[in-house]
Scaffold this motif. Structure first.
Motif, PDB file in Angstrom:
ATOM      1  N   THR A   1     -13.895   5.329   8.581  1.00  0.00           N
ATOM      2  CA  THR A   1     -13.982   4.451   9.752  1.00  0.00           C
ATOM      3  C   THR A   1     -14.565   3.078   9.400  1.00  0.00           C
ATOM      4  O   THR A   1     -14.302   2.097  10.095  1.00  0.00           O
ATOM      5  CB  THR A   1     -14.873   5.051  10.866  1.00  0.00           C
ATOM      6  OG1 THR A   1     -16.124   5.408  10.280  1.00  0.00           O
ATOM      7  CG2 THR A   1     -14.238   6.283  11.502  1.00  0.00           C
TER       8      THR A   1
ATOM      9  N   SER B   1     -14.957  -0.506   8.052  1.00  0.00           N
ATOM     10  CA  SER B   1     -13.815  -1.401   7.839  1.00  0.00           C
ATOM     11  C   SER B   1     -13.545  -1.688   6.361  1.00  0.00           C
ATOM     12  O   SER B   1     -12.397  -1.815   5.948  1.00  0.00           O
ATOM     13  CB  SER B   1     -13.966  -2.685   8.642  1.00  0.00           C
ATOM     14  OG  SER B   1     -15.177  -3.277   8.314  1.00  0.00           O
TER      15      SER B   1
ATOM     16  N   VAL C   1     -11.712   1.432   4.962  1.00  0.00           N
ATOM     17  CA  VAL C   1     -10.392   1.541   5.563  1.00  0.00           C
ATOM     18  C   VAL C   1      -9.451   0.506   4.935  1.00  0.00           C
ATOM     19  O   VAL C   1      -8.297   0.784   4.651  1.00  0.00           O
ATOM     20  CB  VAL C   1     -10.517   1.339   7.095  1.00  0.00           C
ATOM     21  CG1 VAL C   1      -9.192   0.999   7.703  1.00  0.00           C
ATOM     22  CG2 VAL C   1     -11.105   2.586   7.742  1.00  0.00           C
TER      23      VAL C   1
ATOM     24  N   ARG D   1      -5.907   1.118   3.173  1.00  0.00           N
ATOM     25  CA  ARG D   1      -4.717   0.423   3.662  1.00  0.00           C
ATOM     26  C   ARG D   1      -4.006  -0.341   2.545  1.00  0.00           C
ATOM     27  O   ARG D   1      -2.808  -0.222   2.349  1.00  0.00           O
ATOM     28  CB  ARG D   1      -5.109  -0.566   4.775  1.00  0.00           C
ATOM     29  CG  ARG D   1      -3.914  -1.252   5.424  1.00  0.00           C
ATOM     30  CD  ARG D   1      -4.232  -2.589   6.050  1.00  0.00           C
ATOM     31  NE  ARG D   1      -4.551  -3.624   5.081  1.00  0.00           N
ATOM     32  CZ  ARG D   1      -3.662  -4.230   4.292  1.00  0.00           C
ATOM     33  NH1 ARG D   1      -2.378  -3.914   4.347  1.00  0.00           N
ATOM     34  NH2 ARG D   1      -4.041  -5.159   3.431  1.00  0.00           N
TER      35      ARG D   1
ATOM     36  N   GLN E   1      -7.020   4.305  14.731  1.00  0.00           N
ATOM     37  CA  GLN E   1      -7.442   4.283  13.325  1.00  0.00           C
ATOM     38  C   GLN E   1      -7.055   5.578  12.602  1.00  0.00           C
ATOM     39  O   GLN E   1      -6.561   5.546  11.475  1.00  0.00           O
ATOM     40  CB  GLN E   1      -8.962   4.043  13.222  1.00  0.00           C
ATOM     41  CG  GLN E   1      -9.425   3.746  11.800  1.00  0.00           C
ATOM     42  CD  GLN E   1      -8.721   2.516  11.215  1.00  0.00           C
ATOM     43  OE1 GLN E   1      -8.812   1.417  11.747  1.00  0.00           O
ATOM     44  NE2 GLN E   1      -7.986   2.698  10.114  1.00  0.00           N
TER      45      GLN E   1
ATOM     46  N   ASN F   1      -4.700   5.876   9.381  1.00  0.00           N
ATOM     47  CA  ASN F   1      -5.155   6.561   8.175  1.00  0.00           C
ATOM     48  C   ASN F   1      -4.156   7.642   7.761  1.00  0.00           C
ATOM     49  O   ASN F   1      -3.898   7.842   6.574  1.00  0.00           O
ATOM     50  CB  ASN F   1      -6.528   7.204   8.387  1.00  0.00           C
ATOM     51  CG  ASN F   1      -7.652   6.184   8.516  1.00  0.00           C
ATOM     52  OD1 ASN F   1      -7.412   4.974   8.441  1.00  0.00           O
ATOM     53  ND2 ASN F   1      -8.873   6.659   8.711  1.00  0.00           N
TER      54      ASN F   1
ATOM     55  N   TYR G   1      -0.012  -0.274   6.883  1.00  0.00           N
ATOM     56  CA  TYR G   1      -0.627   0.947   6.307  1.00  0.00           C
ATOM     57  C   TYR G   1       0.400   1.787   5.533  1.00  0.00           C
ATOM     58  O   TYR G   1       0.099   2.917   5.141  1.00  0.00           O
ATOM     59  CB  TYR G   1      -1.265   1.807   7.400  1.00  0.00           C
ATOM     60  CG  TYR G   1      -2.669   1.365   7.783  1.00  0.00           C
ATOM     61  CD1 TYR G   1      -2.885   0.225   8.551  1.00  0.00           C
ATOM     62  CD2 TYR G   1      -3.790   2.096   7.366  1.00  0.00           C
ATOM     63  CE1 TYR G   1      -4.167  -0.176   8.895  1.00  0.00           C
ATOM     64  CE2 TYR G   1      -5.078   1.702   7.711  1.00  0.00           C
ATOM     65  CZ  TYR G   1      -5.255   0.572   8.474  1.00  0.00           C
ATOM     66  OH  TYR G   1      -6.526   0.175   8.810  1.00  0.00           O
TER      67      TYR G   1
END
Ligand code: SAH
Length: 359
Positions: A24, A26, A29, A33, A258, A262, A296
């Motif tokens: 979670t 940033s 993540v 990504r 999110q 993911n 993503y």
């Protein structure tokens, strides 16, 4: 190298998948990504392919507890497009360079329906061959569980891809989402039959259904691998106000988005060369949900071509976007959205799954 970078660089275990899906922060993540986006470019180039979607009928004999067009929902006006309307949509798609179309509907297994779908597929093939597309429009079907013989008929008529979501690979959860009589084993068997016949097979799950855990989602990803799936379409579960699951609510929208993103990234990194759709349901959670899906690691988008009058009656979930738009509006809007991610649209190409091998 920090922990996440090390993790991203190795073959994922089930535990690794769980950890990556749970990210979670940033910074973390963003690492996930970027790795997924770059691998997509490396393996599949920078094209995103369009599959023009025709939701040709909302008549359904099933009663999936989550779905807005389930049989027992009396608040929906039922419709079925004519063959001419369907073929006209497909011919339009070929003309504007979409490359492929998807015919989707509620589930019916009667002979009349089967012959109708078969005839539509044949006619679309006949009418969409051109110099730029000598094999005609690529055709994907998404008309639910059918017998192996029916799948063969559709294949022989010219459909070469099929979408059938497993919805969840957790058998217990599956039976909470569907009434008795809709059997997990039968759905899995249908997916196997499609592969045997020679289709490129797409499956997927709903993300965030009540009672689902991160471990379930990790198992879903392992299921895709075990079943040698070619195409993935996953989207957030969004509650429908007329459904029996209304009372159970849904996950908070930001974290659901999110988690869905993911999932796309981890599927890309784990399955590598499959096609992954940035599904419309992502856009129901954020105006730029589909573009985020592409960032993503998704490489497929399904512009809606369903005639405007029918669209409002094909609401599988609450707040489905683009229901007041025409197919021309969707087209211009989506091209801009895709280019904003640094990708380009692969016009006049089928854009088949690189993973697919006919054996
Ligand atoms: N009848 C066909 C196709 C139509 S449903 C079939 O079952 O294959 C297409 C997909 O919409 C389903 O597979 C399901 O994953 C998704 N869907 C249905 N209701 C939904 C909801 N409330 N939220 C998110 N996705 C939903």
């Amino acid at each position: 190298m920090n922990n996440i970078e090390r993790l991203l660089d190795r073959e994922f275990s089930r535990n690794d998948i769980v950890r990556l899906l749970s990210l979670t922060e940033s910074e973390d993540v963003e690492k996930l990504r970027k790795k997924a986006f770059d691998l997509t470019t490396e393996l599949l180039g920078s094209n995103v392919y369009f599959r023009g979607l025709i939701e040709f009928s909302n008549i359904c004999n099933l009663n999936c507890y989550y779905c807005g067009i389930r049989k027992d929902n009396d608040n929906v006006e039922r419709y079925m497009l004519s063959k001419k309307e369907i073929v006209d949509c497909a011919v339009w798609a070929a003309k504007v360079g979409y490359g492929s179309c998807v015919l989707q509907s509620g589930e019916r297994r009667d002979g009349q329906f089967v012959s109708f779908v078969e005839a539509c597929v044949r006619e679309i093939k006949e009418k969409t061959r051109s110099d730029s597309m000598p094999d005609g429009l690529g055709i994907t079907l998404s008309v639910g569980e059918q017998s192996s013989d029916v799948y063969k008929r559709f294949f022989e008529a010219g459909a070469h891809r099929y979408l059938l979501r497993i919805e969840t690979s957790n058998q217990k959860l599956f039976s909470k989402l569907h009434p008795a009589g809709q059997d997990y084993g039968e759905r899995k068997e249908a997916i196997k039959n499609l592969k045997k016949i020679g289709y490129q097979v797409g499956t997927g799950v709903m993300i965030g259904t009540p009672g689902q855990t991160i471990e379930d989602l990790a198992d879903d990803i392992l299921f895709f691998k075990e079943n040698d799936i070619d195409m993935i379409g996953m989207g957030p579960y969004i509650v429908h106000p007329d459904s029996p699951m209304k009372e159970q609510g849904m996950k908070e929208r930001r974290s659901l988005l999110q988690l869905s993103l993911n999932m796309i990234a981890v599927v890309r990194l784990f399955l590598k060369d499959v096609n992954i759709a940035a599904t419309t349901a992502l856009q129901a959670l954020a105006p730029d949900g589909r573009e985020q899906g592409i960032l993503y690691g998704a490489n497929i988008v399904m512009p809606n071509m369903t005639p405007k009058d029918a669209r409002k009656n094909y609401q599988l979930y609450d707040g489905k976007p683009c229901i007041n738009e025409t197919k021309d509006e969707c087209r211009g809007c989506l091209q801009k959205r895709i280019e904003s991610t640094g990708r380009k649209v692969g016009y006049n190409l089928w854009g088949d799954s690189k993973h697919f091998k006919f054996n």
